[in-house]
Design a protein around this motif. Structure first.
Motif, short mmCIF file in Angstrom:
data_model
loop_
_atom_site.label_atom_id
_atom_site.label_comp_id
_atom_site.label_asym_id
_atom_site.label_seq_id
_atom_site.Cartn_x
_atom_site.Cartn_y
_atom_site.Cartn_z
N VAL A 80 2.08 15.56 -6.56
CA VAL A 80 1.92 14.59 -7.65
C VAL A 80 3.00 13.52 -7.58
CG1 VAL A 80 0.75 16.21 -9.20
CG2 VAL A 80 3.23 16.05 -9.23
N PRO A 81 2.71 12.35 -8.14
CA PRO A 81 3.67 11.25 -8.10
C PRO A 81 4.53 11.17 -9.36
CG PRO A 81 1.60 10.42 -8.88
CD PRO A 81 1.40 11.90 -8.61
N GLY A 82 5.51 10.33 -9.30
CA GLY A 82 6.25 9.82 -10.43
C GLY A 82 6.77 10.81 -11.44
N GLU A 83 6.48 10.50 -12.70
CA GLU A 83 7.03 11.25 -13.81
C GLU A 83 6.64 12.72 -13.81
OE1 GLU A 83 9.34 10.64 -16.26
OE2 GLU A 83 9.67 8.91 -14.98
N LEU A 84 5.40 13.01 -13.44
CA LEU A 84 4.99 14.41 -13.43
C LEU A 84 5.76 15.19 -12.38
CD1 LEU A 84 3.26 16.63 -14.60
CD2 LEU A 84 1.42 15.95 -13.06
N ALA A 85 6.02 14.60 -11.24
CA ALA A 85 6.81 15.28 -10.20
C ALA A 85 8.23 15.52 -10.71
CB ALA A 85 6.83 14.45 -8.92
N ARG A 86 8.80 14.54 -11.37
CA ARG A 86 10.15 14.71 -11.90
C ARG A 86 10.18 15.79 -12.99
NH1 ARG A 86 10.24 9.36 -10.26
NH2 ARG A 86 9.25 8.47 -12.08
N LEU A 87 9.15 15.81 -13.84
CA LEU A 87 9.08 16.84 -14.88
C LEU A 87 8.92 18.22 -14.25
CD1 LEU A 87 8.93 17.59 -17.88
CD2 LEU A 87 6.48 17.11 -17.80
N LEU A 88 8.06 18.34 -13.26
CA LEU A 88 7.89 19.62 -12.58
C LEU A 88 9.19 20.08 -11.94
CD1 LEU A 88 4.40 19.30 -10.87
CD2 LEU A 88 5.08 21.07 -12.48
N ALA A 89 9.90 19.17 -11.30
CA ALA A 89 11.17 19.53 -10.66
C ALA A 89 12.19 20.01 -11.69
CB ALA A 89 11.72 18.34 -9.88
N SER A 90 12.25 19.32 -12.80
CA SER A 90 13.20 19.69 -13.85
C SER A 90 12.87 21.05 -14.45
CB SER A 90 13.18 18.61 -14.94
OG SER A 90 14.01 18.96 -15.99
N VAL A 91 11.60 21.27 -14.72
CA VAL A 91 11.19 22.54 -15.33
C VAL A 91 11.30 23.68 -14.31
CG1 VAL A 91 9.26 23.75 -16.42
CG2 VAL A 91 9.80 21.41 -17.08
N GLY A 133 0.81 -1.22 0.00
CA GLY A 133 0.00 0.00 0.00
C GLY A 133 0.84 1.26 0.00
N CYS A 134 2.10 1.17 0.35
CA CYS A 134 2.98 2.33 0.42
C CYS A 134 3.97 2.33 -0.74
CB CYS A 134 3.75 2.33 1.75
SG CYS A 134 2.71 2.48 3.18
N SER A 135 3.49 2.11 -1.94
CA SER A 135 4.39 2.08 -3.09
C SER A 135 4.87 3.48 -3.41
CB SER A 135 3.70 1.46 -4.29
OG SER A 135 2.74 2.35 -4.79
N ASP A 136 5.92 3.57 -4.23
CA ASP A 136 6.49 4.88 -4.56
C ASP A 136 5.85 5.51 -5.79
OD1 ASP A 136 9.54 3.89 -6.30
OD2 ASP A 136 7.48 3.25 -6.55
N GLY A 137 4.83 4.91 -6.35
CA GLY A 137 4.13 5.51 -7.47
C GLY A 137 4.79 5.27 -8.81
N THR A 138 5.78 4.38 -8.88
CA THR A 138 6.44 4.13 -10.15
C THR A 138 5.84 2.96 -10.88
OG1 THR A 138 8.08 2.77 -9.05
CG2 THR A 138 8.63 5.09 -9.38
N GLY A 139 4.68 2.50 -10.44
CA GLY A 139 4.02 1.36 -11.08
C GLY A 139 3.39 1.76 -12.39
N ASP A 140 2.33 1.03 -12.76
CA ASP A 140 1.69 1.26 -14.04
C ASP A 140 0.93 2.58 -14.10
OD1 ASP A 140 2.63 -1.17 -14.86
OD2 ASP A 140 0.77 -2.25 -14.35
N SER A 141 0.49 3.09 -12.96
CA SER A 141 -0.41 4.23 -12.95
C SER A 141 0.19 5.41 -12.22
CB SER A 141 -1.72 3.83 -12.28
OG SER A 141 -2.52 4.95 -12.06
N GLU A 142 0.11 6.59 -12.83
CA GLU A 142 0.58 7.81 -12.19
C GLU A 142 -0.31 8.20 -11.02
OE1 GLU A 142 2.47 11.04 -13.35
OE2 GLU A 142 3.96 9.56 -13.83
N GLU A 143 -1.56 7.73 -11.02
CA GLU A 143 -2.51 8.15 -10.00
C GLU A 143 -2.36 7.36 -8.71
OE1 GLU A 143 -3.72 7.00 -13.07
OE2 GLU A 143 -3.71 8.96 -13.98
N GLY A 144 -1.50 6.38 -8.66
CA GLY A 144 -1.40 5.47 -7.53
C GLY A 144 -1.28 6.14 -6.19
N THR A 145 -0.34 7.06 -6.02
CA THR A 145 -0.13 7.67 -4.71
C THR A 145 -0.66 9.08 -4.64
OG1 THR A 145 2.07 8.33 -5.40
CG2 THR A 145 1.89 6.28 -4.15
N ALA A 146 -1.08 9.64 -5.72
CA ALA A 146 -1.58 11.01 -5.67
C ALA A 146 -3.03 11.06 -5.24
CB ALA A 146 -1.45 11.66 -7.04
N GLY A 147 -3.64 9.91 -5.11
CA GLY A 147 -5.05 9.90 -4.75
C GLY A 147 -5.88 9.97 -6.02
N SER A 148 -6.47 11.08 -6.24
CA SER A 148 -7.38 11.27 -7.35
C SER A 148 -6.62 11.60 -8.64
CB SER A 148 -8.32 12.42 -6.99
OG SER A 148 -8.95 12.92 -8.12
#
Length: 180
Positions: free
Chosen positions: A153-164, A30-45
């Motif tokens: 936000v989780p995963g790729e979007l968080a990394r993209l936001l950090a980079s930008v 239940g405490c995954s890091d959000g790198t699974g199949d879905s970006e919505e996993g840990t962000a909730g909605s």
């Protein structure tokens, strides 16, 4: 008199430790890091992820409009602002393409370089130095907003936001140095 023989202790894990291990494993899943199949996993909605992505794309298009307005008012700044504007265009494109594969995730929007806009053109100060300072402040504020948003936000979007956000902070620095 000899002691009675010890009762046979089964080898291997006991039932309680086995149940505790299964329960602990379920908690860890239940405490995954959000790198699974879905970006919505840990962000909730998924709407939170989508709202952040859409706002980031809109903000990138807004900063491109600011660059365009400054370039229109001060064409002599093209050498300094041209590469930074190009990066902002790429940021807008990255956020527009960062959605999920669902057909409703990426709304149709005008390209970041489209000239007709519904919002009024940003006011540009009359001097180049003030125009660069205003553009640097806008880049800095946008970088700060993105740095705050990446926590939601989780995963790729968080990394993209950090980079930008980091790129925006670098733009603010370069604009500040360019105004000296």
């Amino acid at each position: 008199m000899p002691y009675p023989p010890q009762p046979r202790v089964p080898s291997g894990p006991r039932r309680r430790s086995l149940l505790a291990s299964v329960a602990g494993g379920a908690l860890l899943v239940g405490c995954s890091d959000g790198t699974g199949d879905s970006e919505e996993g840990t962000a909730g909605s998924p709407s939170v992820v989508e709202r952040v992505r859409v706002r980031a794309a809109r903000d990138s298009r807004g900063i491109v409009e600011r660059y365009d307005a400054v370039l229109a008012a001060h064409p002599t700044l093209t050498a300094l602002l041209g590469p930074l504007r190009s990066e902002a265009v790429r940021h807008a494109e990255a956020f527009a393409g960062a959605g999920t594969n669902s057909p409703t995730a990426t709304p149709a929007s005008p390209s970041p370089t489209a000239t007709p806009t519904t919002s009024p053109s940003p006011m540009v100060p009359p001097t180049e130095k003030d125009a660069l300072a205003q553009l640097a402040a806008a880049e800095r504020a946008l970088a700060d907003r993105r740095a705050e948003a990446l926590l939601d936000v989780p995963g790729e979007l968080a990394r993209l936001l950090a980079s930008v956000a980091a790129a925006g902070a670098a733009h603010a620095y370069l604009l500040t140095e360019g105004s000296r």
